[in-house]
Design a protein around this motif. Sequence first.
Motif, PDB file in Angstrom:
ATOM      1  N   GLY A 158      -2.826  -8.564  12.074  1.00  0.00           N
ATOM      2  CA  GLY A 158      -3.359  -7.565  11.161  1.00  0.00           C
ATOM      3  C   GLY A 158      -2.220  -6.333  10.540  1.00  0.00           C
ATOM      4  N   SER A 159      -1.175  -6.332  11.512  1.00  0.00           N
ATOM      5  CA  SER A 159      -0.091  -5.339  11.415  1.00  0.00           C
ATOM      6  C   SER A 159       0.808  -5.800   9.957  1.00  0.00           C
ATOM      7  N   ARG A 160       0.996  -4.912   9.371  1.00  0.00           N
ATOM      8  CA  ARG A 160       1.744  -4.554   8.130  1.00  0.00           C
ATOM      9  C   ARG A 160       3.381  -4.510   8.652  1.00  0.00           C
TER      10      ARG A 160
ATOM     11  N   THR B 190     -11.388  -1.022  13.993  1.00  0.00           N
ATOM     12  CA  THR B 190      -9.824  -0.910  13.818  1.00  0.00           C
ATOM     13  C   THR B 190      -9.483  -0.084  12.778  1.00  0.00           C
ATOM     14  N   GLU B 191      -8.241   0.537  13.056  1.00  0.00           N
ATOM     15  CA  GLU B 191      -7.906   1.251  11.847  1.00  0.00           C
ATOM     16  C   GLU B 191      -6.209   1.071  11.768  1.00  0.00           C
ATOM     17  N   THR B 192      -5.854   1.708  10.852  1.00  0.00           N
ATOM     18  CA  THR B 192      -4.376   1.321  10.526  1.00  0.00           C
ATOM     19  C   THR B 192      -3.733   2.718  10.780  1.00  0.00           C
ATOM     20  N   GLY B 193      -2.561   2.642  11.539  1.00  0.00           N
ATOM     21  CA  GLY B 193      -1.592   3.689  11.975  1.00  0.00           C
ATOM     22  C   GLY B 193      -0.854   4.160  10.770  1.00  0.00           C
TER      23      GLY B 193
ATOM     24  N   VAL C 283      11.218  -6.647   2.084  1.00  0.00           N
ATOM     25  CA  VAL C 283      10.281  -7.717   2.248  1.00  0.00           C
ATOM     26  C   VAL C 283       8.871  -6.968   2.731  1.00  0.00           C
ATOM     27  N   TYR C 284       8.010  -7.085   2.211  1.00  0.00           N
ATOM     28  CA  TYR C 284       6.599  -6.495   2.683  1.00  0.00           C
ATOM     29  C   TYR C 284       5.733  -7.718   3.103  1.00  0.00           C
TER      30      TYR C 284
ATOM     31  N   HIS D 199      13.353  -2.151  10.486  1.00  0.00           N
ATOM     32  CA  HIS D 199      12.112  -3.060  10.462  1.00  0.00           C
ATOM     33  C   HIS D 199      10.981  -1.895  10.635  1.00  0.00           C
ATOM     34  N   PHE D 200      10.028  -1.859   9.556  1.00  0.00           N
ATOM     35  CA  PHE D 200       9.051  -1.083   9.651  1.00  0.00           C
ATOM     36  C   PHE D 200       7.811  -1.530   9.762  1.00  0.00           C
ATOM     37  N   THR D 201       7.013  -0.838  10.878  1.00  0.00           N
ATOM     38  CA  THR D 201       5.559  -1.485  11.262  1.00  0.00           C
ATOM     39  C   THR D 201       4.536  -0.554  11.048  1.00  0.00           C
ATOM     40  N   ASP D 202       3.362  -1.045  10.699  1.00  0.00           N
ATOM     41  CA  ASP D 202       1.967  -0.317  10.498  1.00  0.00           C
ATOM     42  C   ASP D 202       0.953  -1.046  11.368  1.00  0.00           C
TER      43      ASP D 202
END
Length: 502
Positions: free
Chosen positions: A219-221, A251-254, A212-213, A233-236
């Motif tokens: 704003g975190s994915r 902001t930038e995505t990790g 499930v995405y 559970h994974f997080t970006d």
Amino acid sequence: MSRRREDIISDFLAHPEKMLFKKPFLRGCDTPSVNDNRDGKTVCTNSRMEAKLPNVKMTVVSQERFAKELDPNCHSVIFDENLPSICVKQQGKNGGYVEIDFKKFGIALQARIVEKCTLSLCGNKRVFVLHDNNPNETLKKNFADLKWHWESSNQDGAEMLAVATQLSYGDVGLLTYMNENNEVRSRLFSYVDGYQIITHKDDNGEPLLDCVYYQTEDGSRHIDAYDNTYHYHFTDEVVEDVTAGSSSGATETGEWRMAYSEAHGFSESPLTTKRGDVAWNKVQNLIELFEIIFNLFAVIQKRHGWGILYIKGRINETAKKIAGSIILNDTTLDGKGSAEFKTPPSPQGMIEFMQTILDQIQIGCGATFILPKDVKSSGDISGLAIQMTRSLDIERTANAVIEWQNFVSKHVRLFKEGLAKQLVANGENPNAITEFAKMKVSASFKPWQPFDEAAWNQMLCTLKSAGLISTKTGVEKNTVSTPDEEIRLDNENEPTNGSVGE
């Protein structure tokens, strides 16, 4: 688990971005050409040719388009500038032209098709079967407990929502989990609520990971992935850039990272998924054509559909008003003046064409629209006639029962495991886990269709009299029983207190 499956799952866990690859939904193509160069060649009937690998190209259709097609206020006909606008000469001292205001509108055929298909498949309760030729009393009690808890927690309703979601947006996920009170529960994931359901399988079609995405408000994915043992559970996370000299908080995505993993407690992935065509997929073009013709018809009717009062003769300029009515006197010598209300001719050809399109829509989607005007007070309105009228619904639903069987079977297996843990936790049955594991149960959809309640109840009475069903079945299946009907019957059969006269 074979080593190959372990390697594939390990690769997914090491590279979470690979979990986000999903097979697209397809509809139609953009060219009539065929990629196989052998197509159309003439050969002998006993000849052989080298086999070609499949190379069929089709057009991607997004789930966002499904959502817009489902909502009549988002249909393309509303934004179609090719529909005619009518201008008329304005009568008055200023003259000029004025455009007649006309509101274009969509028709909720897609939503109606989804409702019809969902009701035909889910209108009845699930049918449970206990696979044991000689069940003991413990097994019978556990089977009854399973059915009671299934109904009390409204698992039929959860599956109905799952069917409606898949038919509306293409796919659905139903998560079975244990809440903080050790009670088994179900949760629905759908595209319209902001979730992408992605299932990865091996070459044999066996599930590897159910994912499930989604994205949270900050704003975190996130990715929730389930295999037969663990929940990953994974997080970006979104990282704020506060470098020197920066006046704005950019902001930038990790990178993706595993936040945690835990055993989910079930013998298989607790996420039950289903993917398929939306209910109206085969008739979308016909629906768009129907909406265009219908809007054209509405434009014509608004401009030319008004009746006209036509008065013929020589009318006296002085009119009399009696009891609120205007009396016009005809002063012609022959007295052949007349007054009649003129109505424009009905565009019958356009109406018949729209009905033809609607018939083709029903044939293509397998949903029959029966309106009150279609049921006559005279003639044959027997159950057989209704079944023949709804043959499209019956045939499509019969296929859907088979198509959804794996979904229902997995949901029942997960619910049975969760219920066993619930009964142990609350002390109702300390041996539930062992006993439920031995209970072989299957469930399936039962197609729904309109029926005569009086005839149905009479059939149950006949079967009970013939000894083919039990009194308990007759009480449960008839349409007038109350939830506590068996208790009421037991109370009536008990002997009354007090002395009995001789």
